[in-house]
Design an enzyme around this catalytic site. Structure first.
Site, PDB file in Angstrom:
ATOM      1  N   HIS A 227       0.846  -1.179  -0.003  1.00 53.82           N
ATOM      2  CA  HIS A 227      -0.032  -0.030   0.034  1.00 53.82           C
ATOM      3  C   HIS A 227       0.819   1.255  -0.196  1.00 53.82           C
ATOM      4  CE1 HIS A 227      -3.625  -2.173   2.040  1.00 53.82           C
ATOM      5  NE2 HIS A 227      -2.602  -2.954   2.245  1.00 53.82           N
TER       6      HIS A 227
ATOM      7  N   GLU B 163       2.785  -0.923   4.444  1.00 54.08           N
ATOM      8  CA  GLU B 163       2.317   0.515   3.892  1.00 54.08           C
ATOM      9  C   GLU B 163       3.915   1.298   3.471  1.00 54.08           C
ATOM     10  OE1 GLU B 163      -0.632   2.041   3.408  1.00 54.08           O
ATOM     11  OE2 GLU B 163      -1.879   0.962   4.629  1.00 54.08           O
TER      12      GLU B 163
ATOM     13  N   HIS C   6      -2.661  -3.108  -3.398  1.00 51.16           N
ATOM     14  CA  HIS C   6      -4.112  -3.057  -2.631  1.00 51.16           C
ATOM     15  C   HIS C   6      -5.000  -2.884  -3.799  1.00 51.16           C
ATOM     16  CE1 HIS C   6      -6.623  -0.744   0.727  1.00 51.16           C
ATOM     17  NE2 HIS C   6      -7.057  -2.224   0.195  1.00 51.16           N
TER      18      HIS C   6
ATOM     19  N   ASP D 205      -3.845   2.277  -4.599  1.00 50.78           N
ATOM     20  CA  ASP D 205      -2.489   2.351  -4.136  1.00 50.78           C
ATOM     21  C   ASP D 205      -2.022   1.069  -4.235  1.00 50.78           C
ATOM     22  OD1 ASP D 205      -4.350   1.528  -2.121  1.00 50.78           O
ATOM     23  OD2 ASP D 205      -2.788   1.283  -0.632  1.00 50.78           O
TER      24      ASP D 205
HETATM   25 ZN   LIG Z   1      -4.189   0.476   0.645  1.00 53.05          ZN
END
Ligand SMILES: [Zn+2]
Length: 183
Positions: free
Chosen positions: A36, A118, A157, A167
């Site tokens: 992400h 992330e 994602h 993303d």
């Molecule tokens: Zn995401």
């Protein structure tokens, strides 16, 4: 860097325990990584807001954008800053809340069986070299620990929630990641 199989934590890595997690369904095999991006406020880096957001301690009155996310309780297993610094929020054996409504290869609720990573960033700004380096190292450790995570099960994602999510975006260089993983 290594994974402590007992605690489910990377070591040595900054661990900020988030309550935004729960247990995975019984007998779940961890077999996917979801990449992400996030930055809070969007496009601003190093603010510390992402860490607070994932831990449920962000003061949503600090920025007008935050009103749009104030209802969310989310987290990820790992966050990799622009400088390549890792923060872990959820042990790998627990279920972090990063994917939301999602599906991959006919299975829904990807949070059940995936690890969420992330990257600090946005869809359109190139990611830092350091982030690719650290992400590669982390993926190599995770695939060793969880061999069911094959390359085709390392996804964005946007691949598992294409109607809702964009993303890690066109800025994320998948061929470059492949190249680093194959080295
Ligand atoms: Zn995401």
């Amino acid at each position: 860097m290594k994974i402590n199989a007992h605690t489910g934590l990377l070591e040595p890595v900054h661990y900020l325990a988030s309550s935004h997690c729960d247990v995975r369904p019984e007998h779940t095999v961890i077999d996917m990584i979801v990449v992400h991006n996030i930055s809070l406020p969007p496009g601003e880096f190093g603010t510390g807001a992402v860490e607070k957001f994932f831990c449920g301690t962000l003061d949503f009155s600090l920025h007008e954008y935050y009103a749009s996310i104030a209802h969310l309780r989310v987290s990820s297993h790992l966050f990799i800053s622009r400088e390549g610094k890792i923060t872990q929020f959820v042990p790998f054996h627990k279920r972090a809340w990063h994917a939301g409504e999602s599906a991959f290869a006919g299975r829904t609720n990807c949070n059940d069986f995936s690890i969420g990573i992330e990257l600090e960033g946005t869809d359109h700004l190139p990611y830092e070299k350091k982030q690719y380096t650290i992400l590669t190292e982390v993926i190599q450790l995770l695939t060793k620990q969880y061999p069911a995570i094959t390359r085709d099960r390392i996804v964005g994602h946007s691949d598992i929630a294409p109607q809702r999510k964009t993303d890690p975006g066109p800025a994320f260089d998948w061929p470059h990641l492949d190249c680093l993983l194959e080295r």
